[in-house]
Enzyme design. Sequence first.
Site, PDB file in Angstrom:
ATOM      1  N   ASN A 211     -53.745  20.342 -87.932  1.00  0.00           N
ATOM      2  CA  ASN A 211     -53.420  20.317 -86.560  1.00  0.00           C
ATOM      3  C   ASN A 211     -54.651  20.117 -85.656  1.00  0.00           C
ATOM      4  O   ASN A 211     -55.802  19.901 -86.329  1.00  0.00           O
ATOM      5  CB  ASN A 211     -52.472  21.437 -86.241  1.00  0.00           C
ATOM      6  CG  ASN A 211     -53.471  22.857 -86.489  1.00  0.00           C
ATOM      7  OD1 ASN A 211     -54.615  22.981 -85.574  1.00  0.00           O
ATOM      8  ND2 ASN A 211     -53.226  23.468 -87.372  1.00  0.00           N
ATOM      9  N   ASP A 280     -48.199  25.812 -90.704  1.00  0.00           N
ATOM     10  CA  ASP A 280     -46.969  26.921 -91.356  1.00  0.00           C
ATOM     11  C   ASP A 280     -46.439  26.239 -92.797  1.00  0.00           C
ATOM     12  O   ASP A 280     -45.618  27.002 -93.395  1.00  0.00           O
ATOM     13  CB  ASP A 280     -45.724  26.610 -90.233  1.00  0.00           C
ATOM     14  CG  ASP A 280     -46.080  27.327 -89.185  1.00  0.00           C
ATOM     15  OD1 ASP A 280     -46.590  28.655 -89.193  1.00  0.00           O
ATOM     16  OD2 ASP A 280     -46.116  27.037 -87.773  1.00  0.00           O
ATOM     17  N   LYS A 290     -56.001  10.820-105.840  1.00  0.00           N
ATOM     18  CA  LYS A 290     -55.546  10.010-104.773  1.00  0.00           C
ATOM     19  C   LYS A 290     -54.299   9.122-104.891  1.00  0.00           C
ATOM     20  O   LYS A 290     -54.283   8.413-105.761  1.00  0.00           O
ATOM     21  CB  LYS A 290     -56.678   9.083-104.219  1.00  0.00           C
ATOM     22  CG  LYS A 290     -56.078   8.300-102.856  1.00  0.00           C
ATOM     23  CD  LYS A 290     -57.304   7.495-102.215  1.00  0.00           C
ATOM     24  CE  LYS A 290     -56.719   6.871-100.805  1.00  0.00           C
ATOM     25  NZ  LYS A 290     -57.448   5.590-100.558  1.00  0.00           N
ATOM     26  N   PRO A 306     -47.588  31.473 -96.030  1.00  0.00           N
ATOM     27  CA  PRO A 306     -47.254  32.780 -95.711  1.00  0.00           C
ATOM     28  C   PRO A 306     -47.828  33.214 -94.192  1.00  0.00           C
ATOM     29  O   PRO A 306     -48.886  32.270 -93.915  1.00  0.00           O
ATOM     30  CB  PRO A 306     -48.509  33.723 -96.570  1.00  0.00           C
ATOM     31  CG  PRO A 306     -49.427  32.676 -96.964  1.00  0.00           C
ATOM     32  CD  PRO A 306     -48.873  31.410 -97.230  1.00  0.00           C
ATOM     33  N   ASP A 307     -46.966  33.689 -93.361  1.00  0.00           N
ATOM     34  CA  ASP A 307     -47.439  33.978 -92.027  1.00  0.00           C
ATOM     35  C   ASP A 307     -48.273  35.228 -91.973  1.00  0.00           C
ATOM     36  O   ASP A 307     -47.735  36.384 -92.121  1.00  0.00           O
ATOM     37  CB  ASP A 307     -46.002  34.197 -91.131  1.00  0.00           C
ATOM     38  CG  ASP A 307     -46.360  34.418 -89.703  1.00  0.00           C
ATOM     39  OD1 ASP A 307     -47.500  35.020 -89.308  1.00  0.00           O
ATOM     40  OD2 ASP A 307     -45.723  34.071 -88.950  1.00  0.00           O
ATOM     41  N   ILE A 308     -49.522  34.938 -91.808  1.00  0.00           N
ATOM     42  CA  ILE A 308     -50.725  36.133 -91.949  1.00  0.00           C
ATOM     43  C   ILE A 308     -50.542  36.861 -91.067  1.00  0.00           C
ATOM     44  O   ILE A 308     -50.437  38.386 -91.124  1.00  0.00           O
ATOM     45  CB  ILE A 308     -52.170  35.502 -91.900  1.00  0.00           C
ATOM     46  CG1 ILE A 308     -52.212  34.120 -92.669  1.00  0.00           C
ATOM     47  CG2 ILE A 308     -53.017  36.334 -92.123  1.00  0.00           C
ATOM     48  CD1 ILE A 308     -53.505  33.117 -92.539  1.00  0.00           C
ATOM     49  N   PHE A 326     -51.999  34.795 -80.919  1.00  0.00           N
ATOM     50  CA  PHE A 326     -52.271  33.711 -80.036  1.00  0.00           C
ATOM     51  C   PHE A 326     -50.693  32.991 -80.131  1.00  0.00           C
ATOM     52  O   PHE A 326     -50.312  32.955 -81.421  1.00  0.00           O
ATOM     53  CB  PHE A 326     -53.392  32.992 -80.203  1.00  0.00           C
ATOM     54  CG  PHE A 326     -54.666  33.167 -79.474  1.00  0.00           C
ATOM     55  CD1 PHE A 326     -55.059  34.411 -79.467  1.00  0.00           C
ATOM     56  CD2 PHE A 326     -55.113  32.405 -78.709  1.00  0.00           C
ATOM     57  CE1 PHE A 326     -56.178  34.945 -78.781  1.00  0.00           C
ATOM     58  CE2 PHE A 326     -56.371  32.598 -77.886  1.00  0.00           C
ATOM     59  CZ  PHE A 326     -56.837  33.865 -77.990  1.00  0.00           C
ATOM     60  N   LYS A 340     -42.682  36.533 -80.246  1.00  0.00           N
ATOM     61  CA  LYS A 340     -43.617  36.638 -81.220  1.00  0.00           C
ATOM     62  C   LYS A 340     -44.093  37.894 -81.160  1.00  0.00           C
ATOM     63  O   LYS A 340     -44.729  38.560 -82.321  1.00  0.00           O
ATOM     64  CB  LYS A 340     -44.620  35.582 -81.063  1.00  0.00           C
ATOM     65  CG  LYS A 340     -43.894  34.106 -81.522  1.00  0.00           C
ATOM     66  CD  LYS A 340     -45.083  32.978 -81.626  1.00  0.00           C
ATOM     67  CE  LYS A 340     -44.497  31.810 -81.981  1.00  0.00           C
ATOM     68  NZ  LYS A 340     -45.265  30.538 -81.788  1.00  0.00           N
ATOM     69  N   LYS A 344     -43.765  40.096 -84.834  1.00  0.00           N
ATOM     70  CA  LYS A 344     -45.015  39.995 -85.405  1.00  0.00           C
ATOM     71  C   LYS A 344     -45.881  41.469 -85.417  1.00  0.00           C
ATOM     72  O   LYS A 344     -46.811  41.937 -85.723  1.00  0.00           O
ATOM     73  CB  LYS A 344     -46.018  39.010 -85.303  1.00  0.00           C
ATOM     74  CG  LYS A 344     -45.419  37.725 -85.625  1.00  0.00           C
ATOM     75  CD  LYS A 344     -46.347  36.582 -85.688  1.00  0.00           C
ATOM     76  CE  LYS A 344     -45.673  35.164 -85.935  1.00  0.00           C
ATOM     77  NZ  LYS A 344     -46.605  34.134 -86.402  1.00  0.00           N
TER      78      LYS A 344
HETATM   79  O1  PMT Z   1     -59.160  25.538 -81.480  1.00  0.00           O
HETATM   80  P1  PMT Z   1     -58.950  25.001 -79.960  1.00  0.00           P
HETATM   81  O2  PMT Z   1     -58.996  23.507 -80.061  1.00  0.00           O
HETATM   82  O3  PMT Z   1     -60.036  25.481 -79.210  1.00  0.00           O
HETATM   83  O4  PMT Z   1     -57.643  25.389 -79.581  1.00  0.00           O
HETATM   84  C1  PMT Z   1     -56.969  26.561 -79.325  1.00  0.00           C
HETATM   85  C2  PMT Z   1     -55.656  27.031 -79.881  1.00  0.00           C
HETATM   86  C3  PMT Z   1     -54.681  26.118 -78.792  1.00  0.00           C
HETATM   87  C4  PMT Z   1     -55.504  26.744 -81.302  1.00  0.00           C
HETATM   88  C5  PMT Z   1     -55.539  28.539 -79.343  1.00  0.00           C
HETATM   89  O5  PMT Z   1     -55.809  28.783 -78.348  1.00  0.00           O
HETATM   90  C6  PMT Z   1     -54.054  28.800 -79.904  1.00  0.00           C
HETATM   91  O6  PMT Z   1     -53.271  28.882 -79.263  1.00  0.00           O
HETATM   92  N1  PMT Z   1     -53.834  29.581 -81.068  1.00  0.00           N
HETATM   93  C7  PMT Z   1     -52.787  29.756 -81.999  1.00  0.00           C
HETATM   94  C8  PMT Z   1     -51.986  28.440 -82.214  1.00  0.00           C
HETATM   95  C9  PMT Z   1     -50.655  28.855 -83.254  1.00  0.00           C
HETATM   96  O7  PMT Z   1     -50.784  28.425 -84.317  1.00  0.00           O
HETATM   97  O8  PMT Z   1     -49.763  29.309 -82.578  1.00  0.00           O
HETATM   98  P2  PMT Z   1     -48.408  29.687 -83.259  1.00  0.00           P
HETATM   99  O9  PMT Z   1     -47.455  29.850 -82.194  1.00  0.00           O
HETATM  100  O10 PMT Z   1     -48.044  28.704 -84.233  1.00  0.00           O
HETATM  101  O11 PMT Z   1     -48.703  30.996 -84.256  1.00  0.00           O
HETATM  102  C10 PMT Z   1     -48.598  32.203 -83.628  1.00  0.00           C
HETATM  103  C11 PMT Z   1     -49.826  33.116 -84.178  1.00  0.00           C
HETATM  104  O12 PMT Z   1     -49.411  33.388 -85.512  1.00  0.00           O
HETATM  105  C12 PMT Z   1     -50.979  32.741 -84.116  1.00  0.00           C
HETATM  106  O13 PMT Z   1     -51.926  34.022 -83.819  1.00  0.00           O
HETATM  107  C13 PMT Z   1     -51.416  32.286 -85.675  1.00  0.00           C
HETATM  108  O14 PMT Z   1     -52.818  32.475 -85.943  1.00  0.00           O
HETATM  109  C14 PMT Z   1     -50.566  33.294 -86.437  1.00  0.00           C
HETATM  110  N2  PMT Z   1     -50.070  32.470 -87.571  1.00  0.00           N
HETATM  111  C15 PMT Z   1     -49.184  31.259 -87.393  1.00  0.00           C
HETATM  112  C16 PMT Z   1     -48.900  30.938 -88.869  1.00  0.00           C
HETATM  113  C17 PMT Z   1     -49.188  31.386 -90.107  1.00  0.00           C
HETATM  114  N3  PMT Z   1     -48.657  30.715 -90.876  1.00  0.00           N
HETATM  115  N4  PMT Z   1     -49.965  32.494 -89.945  1.00  0.00           N
HETATM  116  C18 PMT Z   1     -50.314  33.033 -88.769  1.00  0.00           C
HETATM  117  O15 PMT Z   1     -50.872  34.051 -89.025  1.00  0.00           O
END
Ligand code: PMT
Length: 404
Positions: A211, A280, A290, A306-308, A326, A340, A344
Amino acid sequence: MEYSFAGKRIVVGITGSIAAFKVAGWVSTLAKEEARVAVVMTESAQKFIAPLTFSALTGEPAYTSMFNQAQSSPMSHIDLAQDASAFLIAPASARTIARLAHGIADDLLSTTVLATRAPVVVCPAMNPKMYLHQATQDNLERLRQFGYHIVDPDSGLMACKDEGQGRLVEWESVQEVLLRCLLKNDLQGERILITAGPTREALDPARFISNRSSGKMGYALARAAYRRGADVVLVSGPTALQCPFGVKRIDVVTAREMYDAVLAEFNNATMLIKSAAVSDFRPAVSFEHKVKKENAGETIEVVRNPDILYEIGRLKRDPEQIVVGFAAESGNLIEEGKIKLQRKNLDLIAVNDITSADSGFEVETNKMILIDAEGSKQLPWASKTDTAHMIFDYICQNLRKTGN
Ligand code: PMT
Protein backbone atom coordinates in the site's frame (compact mmCIF):
# COMPACT_ATOMS: atom_id res chain seq x y z
CA MET A 1 5.86 25.59 18.75
CA GLU A 2 6.40 24.23 22.23
CA TYR A 3 8.40 21.33 20.83
CA SER A 4 11.29 23.27 19.39
CA PHE A 5 14.36 25.29 20.37
CA ALA A 6 12.49 28.60 20.07
CA GLY A 7 13.14 30.84 23.07
CA LYS A 8 15.49 28.37 24.76
CA ARG A 9 18.84 29.63 26.05
CA ILE A 10 21.50 27.23 24.73
CA VAL A 11 25.05 27.77 25.91
CA VAL A 12 27.46 26.18 23.45
CA GLY A 13 30.95 25.44 24.79
CA ILE A 14 33.60 25.07 22.09
CA THR A 15 36.98 23.52 22.79
CA GLY A 16 40.19 22.97 20.83
CA SER A 17 39.52 20.61 17.94
CA ILE A 18 39.51 20.87 14.18
CA ALA A 19 35.82 19.91 14.37
CA ALA A 20 35.06 23.35 15.88
CA PHE A 21 34.21 24.68 12.42
CA LYS A 22 31.32 22.18 12.15
CA VAL A 23 29.73 23.64 15.27
CA ALA A 24 29.46 27.01 13.56
CA GLY A 25 26.79 25.34 11.37
CA TRP A 26 25.00 24.01 14.45
CA VAL A 27 25.03 27.43 16.11
CA SER A 28 23.65 28.95 12.92
CA THR A 29 20.82 26.36 12.87
CA LEU A 30 19.96 26.98 16.52
CA ALA A 31 19.89 30.74 15.94
CA LYS A 32 17.64 30.27 12.88
CA GLU A 33 15.29 28.17 15.03
CA GLU A 34 15.08 31.16 17.38
CA ALA A 35 17.12 29.72 20.23
CA ARG A 36 19.00 32.33 22.27
CA VAL A 37 22.54 31.03 21.77
CA ALA A 38 25.59 32.03 23.81
CA VAL A 39 28.98 30.68 22.79
CA VAL A 40 31.79 30.09 25.29
CA MET A 41 35.21 29.30 23.79
CA THR A 42 38.32 27.89 25.39
CA GLU A 43 41.70 29.35 24.50
CA SER A 44 42.51 26.36 22.26
CA ALA A 45 39.18 26.66 20.46
CA GLN A 46 40.16 30.18 19.37
CA LYS A 47 43.21 28.71 17.58
CA PHE A 48 40.84 26.81 15.29
CA ILE A 49 38.05 29.33 14.73
CA ALA A 50 37.64 33.02 15.49
CA PRO A 51 35.19 34.23 18.15
CA LEU A 52 33.97 36.73 15.57
CA THR A 53 32.37 33.89 13.58
CA PHE A 54 30.16 33.03 16.52
CA SER A 55 29.41 36.63 17.44
CA ALA A 56 28.16 37.16 13.89
CA LEU A 57 25.97 34.05 14.09
CA THR A 58 24.47 34.66 17.53
CA GLY A 59 24.36 38.43 17.68
CA GLU A 60 26.16 38.50 21.03
CA PRO A 61 29.86 38.38 21.85
CA ALA A 62 31.48 34.96 22.07
CA TYR A 63 32.59 34.58 25.69
CA THR A 64 36.29 33.80 25.95
CA SER A 65 37.53 34.93 29.34
CA MET A 66 36.42 35.08 32.96
CA PHE A 67 37.73 38.58 33.43
CA ASN A 68 36.94 40.44 30.25
CA GLN A 69 35.12 43.58 31.43
CA ALA A 70 34.29 44.58 27.89
CA GLN A 71 32.16 41.45 27.35
CA SER A 72 30.16 41.41 30.52
CA SER A 73 30.57 41.60 34.27
CA PRO A 74 33.30 39.49 35.94
CA MET A 75 30.41 37.33 37.16
CA SER A 76 29.31 36.44 33.63
CA HIS A 77 30.02 32.74 34.18
CA ILE A 78 27.35 32.68 36.89
CA ASP A 79 24.90 34.59 34.70
CA LEU A 80 25.51 32.20 31.81
CA ALA A 81 25.20 29.18 34.09
CA GLN A 82 21.92 30.33 35.63
CA ASP A 83 20.36 31.52 32.41
CA ALA A 84 21.05 28.29 30.49
CA SER A 85 18.19 26.00 29.43
CA ALA A 86 20.86 23.53 28.32
CA PHE A 87 24.61 23.32 27.80
CA LEU A 88 26.11 21.81 24.67
CA ILE A 89 29.85 21.14 24.72
CA ALA A 90 30.99 20.40 21.20
CA PRO A 91 33.56 19.51 20.15
CA ALA A 92 34.61 18.35 23.61
CA SER A 93 38.37 17.73 23.75
CA ALA A 94 40.03 15.16 26.02
CA ARG A 95 41.36 18.01 28.13
CA THR A 96 37.99 19.66 28.70
CA ILE A 97 36.39 16.29 29.44
CA ALA A 98 39.11 15.65 32.04
CA ARG A 99 38.60 19.08 33.58
CA LEU A 100 34.85 18.61 33.83
CA ALA A 101 35.22 15.11 35.25
CA HIS A 102 37.41 16.39 38.06
CA GLY A 103 35.75 19.75 38.73
CA ILE A 104 38.82 21.72 37.66
CA ALA A 105 37.42 25.20 37.19
CA ASP A 106 40.34 26.99 35.57
CA ASP A 107 38.74 28.68 32.57
CA LEU A 108 35.40 30.25 31.68
CA LEU A 109 33.89 27.09 30.18
CA SER A 110 34.80 24.69 33.00
CA THR A 111 33.73 27.22 35.63
CA THR A 112 30.41 27.91 33.94
CA VAL A 113 29.59 24.22 33.57
CA LEU A 114 30.41 23.63 37.23
CA ALA A 115 28.05 26.44 38.19
CA THR A 116 25.08 25.31 36.10
CA ARG A 117 22.21 23.02 37.02
CA ALA A 118 20.94 22.89 33.43
CA PRO A 119 21.24 19.64 31.45
CA VAL A 120 24.71 19.19 29.91
CA VAL A 121 25.25 17.47 26.55
CA VAL A 122 28.85 16.52 25.71
CA CYS A 123 30.00 15.60 22.20
CA PRO A 124 33.57 14.27 22.34
CA ALA A 125 35.80 14.69 19.28
CA MET A 126 39.46 13.69 19.24
CA ASN A 127 42.00 11.24 17.89
CA PRO A 128 40.67 7.64 18.26
CA LYS A 129 43.58 6.55 20.46
CA MET A 130 42.96 9.47 22.80
CA TYR A 131 39.24 8.73 22.82
CA LEU A 132 39.67 5.04 23.59
CA HIS A 133 42.35 5.64 26.23
CA GLN A 134 41.21 4.41 29.60
CA ALA A 135 41.71 7.86 31.11
CA THR A 136 39.22 9.43 28.67
CA GLN A 137 36.76 6.55 29.00
CA ASP A 138 36.90 6.80 32.82
CA ASN A 139 36.36 10.55 32.64
CA LEU A 140 33.37 10.12 30.34
CA GLU A 141 31.94 7.53 32.71
CA ARG A 142 32.26 10.05 35.54
CA LEU A 143 30.39 12.62 33.48
CA ARG A 144 27.62 10.07 32.85
CA GLN A 145 27.40 9.55 36.60
CA PHE A 146 26.92 13.33 37.02
CA GLY A 147 23.91 12.95 34.71
CA TYR A 148 25.59 14.53 31.69
CA HIS A 149 24.44 13.25 28.31
CA ILE A 150 27.33 11.93 26.22
CA VAL A 151 26.80 11.69 22.48
CA ASP A 152 29.41 9.18 21.33
CA PRO A 153 31.62 10.20 18.40
CA ASP A 154 31.28 8.63 14.97
CA SER A 155 33.87 6.35 13.38
CA GLY A 156 35.78 7.12 10.21
CA LEU A 157 38.86 8.76 8.78
CA MET A 158 40.10 11.59 11.00
CA ALA A 159 41.72 14.87 9.94
CA CYS A 160 44.96 13.49 11.48
CA LYS A 161 44.64 10.53 9.01
CA ASP A 162 44.05 8.01 11.82
CA GLU A 163 40.97 5.88 11.40
CA GLY A 164 38.56 4.92 14.19
CA GLN A 165 36.04 6.37 16.62
CA GLY A 166 36.54 10.03 17.37
CA ARG A 167 34.78 12.10 14.70
CA LEU A 168 32.31 14.68 15.94
CA VAL A 169 28.77 13.31 15.52
CA GLU A 170 26.31 14.82 13.08
CA TRP A 171 23.87 17.55 14.16
CA GLU A 172 20.82 15.32 13.54
CA SER A 173 21.79 13.12 16.52
CA VAL A 174 22.80 16.01 18.76
CA GLN A 175 19.57 17.91 18.22
CA GLU A 176 17.56 14.87 19.34
CA VAL A 177 19.50 14.59 22.60
CA LEU A 178 19.23 18.34 23.19
CA LEU A 179 15.49 18.37 22.53
CA ARG A 180 14.98 15.41 24.84
CA CYS A 181 16.76 17.43 27.55
CA LEU A 182 14.74 20.57 26.87
CA LEU A 183 11.20 19.36 26.33
CA LYS A 184 8.78 18.31 29.02
CA ASN A 185 9.52 14.65 29.68
CA ASP A 186 5.92 13.59 30.18
CA LEU A 187 6.58 10.20 28.56
CA GLN A 188 9.51 9.35 30.81
CA GLY A 189 9.17 5.81 32.10
CA GLU A 190 6.98 4.78 29.15
CA ARG A 191 8.17 1.97 26.90
CA ILE A 192 6.37 2.70 23.66
CA LEU A 193 6.03 0.19 20.85
CA ILE A 194 5.18 1.85 17.53
CA THR A 195 4.55 0.28 14.15
CA ALA A 196 5.08 2.19 10.94
CA GLY A 197 5.06 1.86 7.17
CA PRO A 198 3.49 -0.72 4.90
CA THR A 199 3.94 -4.46 4.79
CA ARG A 200 4.81 -6.28 1.57
CA GLU A 201 3.37 -9.63 0.60
CA ALA A 202 5.39 -11.31 -2.14
CA LEU A 203 3.83 -12.84 -5.22
CA ASP A 204 7.24 -13.79 -6.52
CA PRO A 205 10.79 -12.36 -6.09
CA ALA A 206 9.83 -9.31 -8.21
CA ARG A 207 6.23 -8.49 -7.29
CA PHE A 208 4.29 -7.86 -4.11
CA ILE A 209 0.98 -6.62 -2.68
CA SER A 210 1.44 -3.49 -0.58
CA ASN A 211 0.00 0.00 0.00
CA ARG A 212 1.01 3.67 -0.13
CA SER A 213 2.24 4.07 3.45
CA SER A 214 5.57 5.92 3.56
CA GLY A 215 6.12 5.43 7.29
CA LYS A 216 6.21 9.22 7.89
CA MET A 217 3.40 9.24 10.47
CA GLY A 218 4.85 6.34 12.48
CA TYR A 219 8.40 7.72 12.37
CA ALA A 220 7.10 11.13 13.52
CA LEU A 221 5.44 9.38 16.48
CA ALA A 222 8.68 7.54 17.31
CA ARG A 223 10.73 10.75 17.17
CA ALA A 224 8.20 12.67 19.28
CA ALA A 225 8.05 9.89 21.89
CA TYR A 226 11.84 9.82 22.20
CA ARG A 227 12.00 13.61 22.54
CA ARG A 228 9.42 13.44 25.33
CA GLY A 229 11.50 10.96 27.31
CA ALA A 230 10.13 7.52 26.33
CA ASP A 231 12.05 4.39 25.43
CA VAL A 232 10.89 3.62 21.93
CA VAL A 233 10.82 0.46 19.84
CA LEU A 234 9.76 0.94 16.23
CA VAL A 235 8.60 -2.06 14.22
CA SER A 236 8.91 -0.85 10.68
CA GLY A 237 7.85 -2.17 7.31
CA PRO A 238 9.98 -1.24 4.28
CA THR A 239 10.43 2.54 4.05
CA ALA A 240 13.08 4.95 2.77
CA LEU A 241 13.28 6.70 6.15
CA GLN A 242 16.21 6.80 8.56
CA CYS A 243 15.66 5.37 12.00
CA PRO A 244 15.14 8.30 14.41
CA PHE A 245 18.02 8.82 16.85
CA GLY A 246 17.64 6.94 20.13
CA VAL A 247 14.95 4.61 18.78
CA LYS A 248 15.40 0.84 18.49
CA ARG A 249 14.12 -0.28 15.10
CA ILE A 250 13.05 -3.80 14.19
CA ASP A 251 12.74 -4.22 10.43
CA VAL A 252 10.01 -6.44 9.05
CA VAL A 253 8.63 -7.02 5.58
CA THR A 254 5.42 -9.05 5.83
CA ALA A 255 2.34 -8.80 8.04
CA ARG A 256 3.24 -12.10 9.64
CA GLU A 257 6.73 -10.80 10.49
CA MET A 258 5.12 -7.69 11.99
CA TYR A 259 2.74 -9.90 13.95
CA ASP A 260 5.65 -11.90 15.43
CA ALA A 261 7.64 -8.75 16.29
CA VAL A 262 4.69 -6.95 17.91
CA LEU A 263 3.64 -9.96 19.97
CA ALA A 264 7.25 -10.52 21.14
CA GLU A 265 7.64 -6.86 22.21
CA PHE A 266 4.17 -6.09 23.55
CA ASN A 267 4.59 -7.62 27.04
CA ASN A 268 7.49 -5.29 27.70
CA ALA A 269 5.62 -2.20 26.46
CA THR A 270 3.50 0.25 28.42
CA MET A 271 1.92 1.52 25.20
CA LEU A 272 1.37 0.25 21.65
CA ILE A 273 0.67 2.63 18.79
CA LYS A 274 -0.22 0.85 15.58
CA SER A 275 0.17 3.38 12.81
CA ALA A 276 1.40 0.84 10.25
CA ALA A 277 -0.76 0.06 7.25
CA VAL A 278 -0.79 -3.72 7.33
CA SER A 279 -1.77 -5.66 4.23
CA ASP A 280 -4.99 -7.45 5.09
CA PHE A 281 -4.31 -10.10 2.45
CA ARG A 282 -1.36 -11.97 1.01
CA PRO A 283 -1.11 -14.14 -2.10
CA ALA A 284 -2.16 -17.73 -1.37
CA VAL A 285 1.02 -18.80 -3.13
CA SER A 286 4.33 -16.98 -3.23
CA PHE A 287 6.46 -18.28 -6.09
CA GLU A 288 10.18 -18.91 -5.63
CA HIS A 289 10.96 -17.82 -9.22
CA LYS A 290 9.59 -14.89 -11.17
CA VAL A 291 6.32 -15.83 -12.82
CA LYS A 292 6.47 -15.45 -16.63
CA LYS A 293 3.47 -13.56 -17.91
CA GLU A 294 2.79 -16.30 -20.46
CA ASN A 295 2.34 -18.76 -17.55
CA ALA A 296 0.36 -16.47 -15.24
CA GLY A 297 -3.38 -16.75 -14.68
CA GLU A 298 -5.60 -13.67 -14.71
CA THR A 299 -6.55 -13.74 -11.06
CA ILE A 300 -4.51 -13.82 -7.86
CA GLU A 301 -5.84 -15.94 -5.06
CA VAL A 302 -5.33 -14.31 -1.67
CA VAL A 303 -5.61 -15.40 1.96
CA ARG A 304 -6.20 -13.24 5.04
CA ASN A 305 -3.31 -12.01 7.13
CA PRO A 306 -3.63 -12.04 10.92
CA ASP A 307 -5.16 -8.85 12.34
CA ILE A 308 -2.35 -7.91 14.70
CA LEU A 309 -4.26 -5.22 16.57
CA TYR A 310 -7.32 -7.41 17.05
CA GLU A 311 -5.09 -10.12 18.49
CA ILE A 312 -3.41 -7.66 20.88
CA GLY A 313 -6.81 -6.30 21.98
CA ARG A 314 -7.91 -9.88 22.70
CA LEU A 315 -4.77 -10.79 24.65
CA LYS A 316 -4.40 -7.55 26.60
CA ARG A 317 -4.78 -8.12 30.35
CA ASP A 318 -2.90 -5.26 32.00
CA PRO A 319 -5.25 -2.26 32.34
CA GLU A 320 -2.21 0.05 32.55
CA GLN A 321 -1.14 -0.86 29.02
CA ILE A 322 -2.49 1.62 26.47
CA VAL A 323 -3.32 0.38 22.98
CA VAL A 324 -3.81 2.94 20.22
CA GLY A 325 -5.02 1.99 16.75
CA PHE A 326 -4.97 4.04 13.57
CA ALA A 327 -7.51 3.91 10.79
CA ALA A 328 -7.28 5.01 7.20
CA GLU A 329 -10.86 5.75 6.11
CA SER A 330 -12.49 7.24 3.03
CA GLY A 331 -15.93 8.01 4.53
CA ASN A 332 -18.00 7.91 7.77
CA LEU A 333 -14.85 8.54 9.75
CA ILE A 334 -16.37 8.65 13.23
CA GLU A 335 -18.67 5.65 12.75
CA GLU A 336 -15.91 3.52 11.21
CA GLY A 337 -13.48 4.61 13.93
CA LYS A 338 -15.93 3.71 16.70
CA ILE A 339 -16.51 0.25 15.23
CA LYS A 340 -12.74 -0.43 15.12
CA LEU A 341 -12.24 1.02 18.61
CA GLN A 342 -14.73 -1.46 20.07
CA ARG A 343 -14.02 -4.49 17.89
CA LYS A 344 -10.26 -4.32 18.50
CA ASN A 345 -10.65 -3.40 22.22
CA LEU A 346 -8.60 -0.18 21.88
CA ASP A 347 -8.11 2.68 24.30
CA LEU A 348 -7.89 5.21 21.48
CA ILE A 349 -8.10 5.30 17.71
CA ALA A 350 -6.68 7.99 15.42
CA VAL A 351 -8.65 8.18 12.19
CA ASN A 352 -7.45 9.88 9.02
CA ASP A 353 -9.41 10.78 5.93
CA ILE A 354 -7.38 9.33 3.07
CA THR A 355 -9.51 10.99 0.38
CA SER A 356 -8.04 14.38 1.28
CA ALA A 357 -4.91 15.31 -0.71
CA ASP A 358 -3.11 16.84 2.29
CA SER A 359 -3.75 14.09 4.82
CA GLY A 360 -3.05 10.36 5.21
CA PHE A 361 -0.65 8.43 3.01
CA GLU A 362 2.72 9.80 1.85
CA VAL A 363 2.19 13.52 2.47
CA GLU A 364 3.93 15.55 5.20
CA THR A 365 0.67 16.63 6.90
CA ASN A 366 -2.31 14.99 8.51
CA LYS A 367 -5.78 15.79 9.81
CA MET A 368 -6.96 13.29 12.36
CA ILE A 369 -9.93 12.58 14.59
CA LEU A 370 -9.17 10.96 17.93
CA ILE A 371 -11.86 8.69 19.33
CA ASP A 372 -11.96 7.00 22.73
CA ALA A 373 -14.68 5.70 25.05
CA GLU A 374 -15.48 9.27 26.17
CA GLY A 375 -16.03 10.80 22.73
CA SER A 376 -14.11 12.28 19.84
CA LYS A 377 -11.76 15.18 19.17
CA GLN A 378 -10.93 16.72 15.80
CA LEU A 379 -7.25 17.66 15.59
CA PRO A 380 -6.34 20.62 13.37
CA TRP A 381 -4.61 20.02 10.04
CA ALA A 382 -0.89 20.00 10.90
CA SER A 383 2.48 18.52 10.06
CA LYS A 384 2.86 14.85 10.99
CA THR A 385 5.37 15.93 13.66
CA ASP A 386 2.85 18.27 15.29
CA THR A 387 0.10 15.68 14.89
CA ALA A 388 2.28 13.13 16.71
CA HIS A 389 2.76 15.57 19.59
CA MET A 390 -0.97 16.32 19.72
CA ILE A 391 -1.69 12.58 19.96
CA PHE A 392 0.75 12.25 22.88
CA ASP A 393 -0.73 15.39 24.50
CA TYR A 394 -4.15 13.72 24.30
CA ILE A 395 -2.83 10.45 25.73
CA CYS A 396 -1.09 12.22 28.63
CA GLN A 397 -4.12 14.35 29.46
CA ASN A 398 -6.93 11.87 28.95
CA LEU A 399 -5.61 8.32 29.23
CA ARG A 400 -2.62 8.69 31.57
CA LYS A 401 -3.98 11.84 33.20
CA THR A 402 -0.41 13.07 33.66
CA GLY A 403 -0.74 16.14 31.40
CA ASN A 404 -1.84 19.63 32.42
O1 PMT B 1 2.88 6.12 6.49
P1 PMT B 1 2.31 7.42 6.00
O2 PMT B 1 2.53 7.62 4.51
O3 PMT B 1 2.77 8.58 6.81
O4 PMT B 1 0.72 7.33 6.16
C1 PMT B 1 0.14 7.31 7.43
C2 PMT B 1 -1.03 6.31 7.49
C3 PMT B 1 -2.15 6.79 6.59
C4 PMT B 1 -0.59 4.91 7.05
C5 PMT B 1 -1.48 6.26 8.98
O5 PMT B 1 -1.85 7.54 9.42
C6 PMT B 1 -2.65 5.30 9.19
O6 PMT B 1 -3.80 5.66 9.07
N1 PMT B 1 -2.35 4.00 9.52
C7 PMT B 1 -3.34 2.94 9.65
C8 PMT B 1 -3.74 2.48 8.29
C9 PMT B 1 -4.56 1.22 8.32
O7 PMT B 1 -4.05 0.19 8.06
O8 PMT B 1 -5.78 1.36 8.72
P2 PMT B 1 -6.81 0.09 8.83
O9 PMT B 1 -8.11 0.74 9.03
O10 PMT B 1 -6.63 -0.83 7.67
O11 PMT B 1 -6.37 -0.67 10.15
C10 PMT B 1 -6.84 -0.31 11.44
C11 PMT B 1 -5.79 -0.64 12.48
O12 PMT B 1 -5.58 -2.06 12.53
C12 PMT B 1 -4.43 -0.03 12.22
O13 PMT B 1 -3.92 0.41 13.47
C13 PMT B 1 -3.62 -1.17 11.65
O14 PMT B 1 -2.23 -1.03 11.98
C14 PMT B 1 -4.23 -2.38 12.34
N2 PMT B 1 -4.16 -3.62 11.53
C15 PMT B 1 -4.80 -3.69 10.33
C16 PMT B 1 -4.75 -4.87 9.60
C17 PMT B 1 -4.04 -5.97 10.13
N3 PMT B 1 -3.95 -7.12 9.45
N4 PMT B 1 -3.40 -5.85 11.31
C18 PMT B 1 -3.46 -4.71 12.03
O15 PMT B 1 -2.89 -4.61 13.11
